[in-house]
Design an enzyme around this catalytic site. Structure first.
Site, short mmCIF file in Angstrom:
data_model
loop_
_atom_site.label_atom_id
_atom_site.label_comp_id
_atom_site.label_asym_id
_atom_site.label_seq_id
_atom_site.Cartn_x
_atom_site.Cartn_y
_atom_site.Cartn_z
N LYS A 184 0.80 -1.17 -0.04
CA LYS A 184 -0.07 0.15 -0.10
C LYS A 184 0.82 1.29 0.21
O LYS A 184 0.60 2.41 -0.73
CB LYS A 184 -0.97 -0.03 1.28
CG LYS A 184 -1.94 -1.05 0.88
CD LYS A 184 -2.88 -1.08 2.30
CE LYS A 184 -3.61 -2.18 2.19
NZ LYS A 184 -4.20 -3.04 3.67
N GLN B 229 -3.82 -1.39 9.89
CA GLN B 229 -3.79 -2.95 9.24
C GLN B 229 -4.65 -3.73 10.22
O GLN B 229 -4.20 -3.85 11.38
CB GLN B 229 -2.35 -2.92 9.17
CG GLN B 229 -2.14 -4.46 8.34
CD GLN B 229 -2.76 -4.41 6.74
OE1 GLN B 229 -2.59 -3.61 6.16
NE2 GLN B 229 -3.36 -5.63 6.59
N ASP C 155 -11.05 2.98 5.06
CA ASP C 155 -11.47 1.81 4.78
C ASP C 155 -12.96 1.70 4.67
O ASP C 155 -13.74 0.83 4.47
CB ASP C 155 -11.23 0.99 6.07
CG ASP C 155 -10.10 -0.17 5.79
OD1 ASP C 155 -9.65 -0.32 4.62
OD2 ASP C 155 -9.29 -0.45 6.85
#
Ligand SMILES: NC(=O)c1ccc[n+]([C@@H]2O[C@H](COP(=O)([O-])OP(=O)(O)OC[C@H]3O[C@@H](n4cnc5c(N)ncnc54)[C@H](OP(=O)(O)O)[C@@H]3O)[C@@H](O)[C@H]2O)c1
Length: 284
Positions: free
Chosen positions: A53, A97, A120
């Site tokens: 990422k 994460q 997210d």
């Protein structure tokens, strides 16, 4: 194999090209979009996902500050790292994460993230915004599936979509998204799960079936209407082996189908960056 393949790669490329343009426009007015990441512990796979990422963030022109907390970090350590990024005016998006070590409460930590920085799209406030149709970051995998269907010009409006699985990250938010009043959604959505023992009755009449159970091979060709569109989102990993929900033979019956690898994965990552650039536009 007779079904048309629906790879996620070209969809992700189109989304990321738009992200890249938006990043360039922000930079022109002196804003460097920034996506911060927090990793807790020494899990190799999680560290690998963060590296991927960060590399992609750099390629797209994002700054990507990172905190790596040790295995024995406390809930207070995690939440103070989140608070630092929340309070930093140069940071726009924040990703913790998942999973975090078992002694930590991920959901409690997520609640402390500034909802506008939640790339997210899983903060309860954002799930609430989605439910009532307010703008906000969308959960990445469901948003990626809507984008994939739109990219391949698969009509969704007015058609019957059956989602196998009602999980919080996938099935449930996807049902909300695809039933909204929008040209790329607007579907008749049914969600089936373990409480519906004859779920095959629903999938076998659907125009679009989304497998979102995380049970390898659960969706078989006899559960699919000939010519239907099949989206395979559920997967389970056994070591490094990826085991999709959709049995390979579904491709003999479906009209269009996502590939076993490279379907909704790339679109999920693209949506993360779309949320990040959106956050930078909102907060700068
Ligand atoms: N590709 C990606 O980027 C991506 C992103 C997110 C998630 N995923 C994958 O998507 C899958 C679902 O994720 P999730 O977080 O939503 O999982 P989850 O919370 O475990 O939900 C799984 C759902 O499937 C249902 N289910 C399980 N076994 C079933 C069976 N035998 N018959 C009928 N329904 C069954 C469950 O029913 P009950 O509710 O009745 O238990 C539950 O609603 C996982 O495989 C995950 O790895 C992929």
């Amino acid at each position: 194999m007779s079904a048309r393949l629906l790879p996620g790669g070209p969809v992700a490329e189109a989304v990321l090209a738009d992200v890249s343009d938006r990043v360039a426009r922000l930079r022109e007015r002196g804003v460097i979009p920034s996506l911060a990441t927090i990793l807790v512990g020494s899990d190799d796979a999680s560290a690998g996902y963060i590296r991927i990422k960060q590399r992609q963030a750099a390629e797209l022109g994002f700054a990507s500050p990172h905190d790596h907390l040790p295995d024995d970090a406390t809930q207070a350590d995690l939440e103070s790292a989140i608070a630092r990024y929340n309070d930093d005016p140069d940071v726009h998006g924040l990703l913790i994460q998942y999973p975090v070590p078992k002694h930590l409460d991920y959901d409690a930590a997520l609640l402390t993230v500034n909802p506008d920085m939640d790339v997210d799209g899983m903060h309860p406030l954002n799930v609430g915004r989605l439910s009532v149709g307010l703008p906000g970051p969308l959960p990445c995998t469901p948003a990626g599936i809507e984008a994939l269907l739109a990219h391949y010009e698969i009509p969704v409006s007015g058609r019957e979509v059956v989602i196998l699985g009602r999980g919080a990250t996938l099935g449930r938010p996807l049902a909300i998204l695809l039933s909204q009043k929008r040209p790329t959604a607007n579907a008749a959505v049914t969600v089936v799960h373990t409480g519906v023992p004859d779920w095959q009755r629903y999938t076998s009449r659907a125009d679009i079936v989304v497998a979102a159970a995380g049970v390898p091979g659960i969706l078989r060709p006899e559960h699919v209407k000939p010519g239907a569109v099949v989206i395979g989102a559920g997967v389970r990993y056994e070591g490094r082996r990826l085991l999709p929900d959709v049995d390979e033979a579904c491709a003999e019956v479906a009209g269009a189908i996502t590939p076993r690898v490279g379907g909704v994965g790339p679109t999920t990552v693209a949506m993360l960056f779309r949320n990040a650039v959106q956050a930078a536009e909102t907060l700068s």
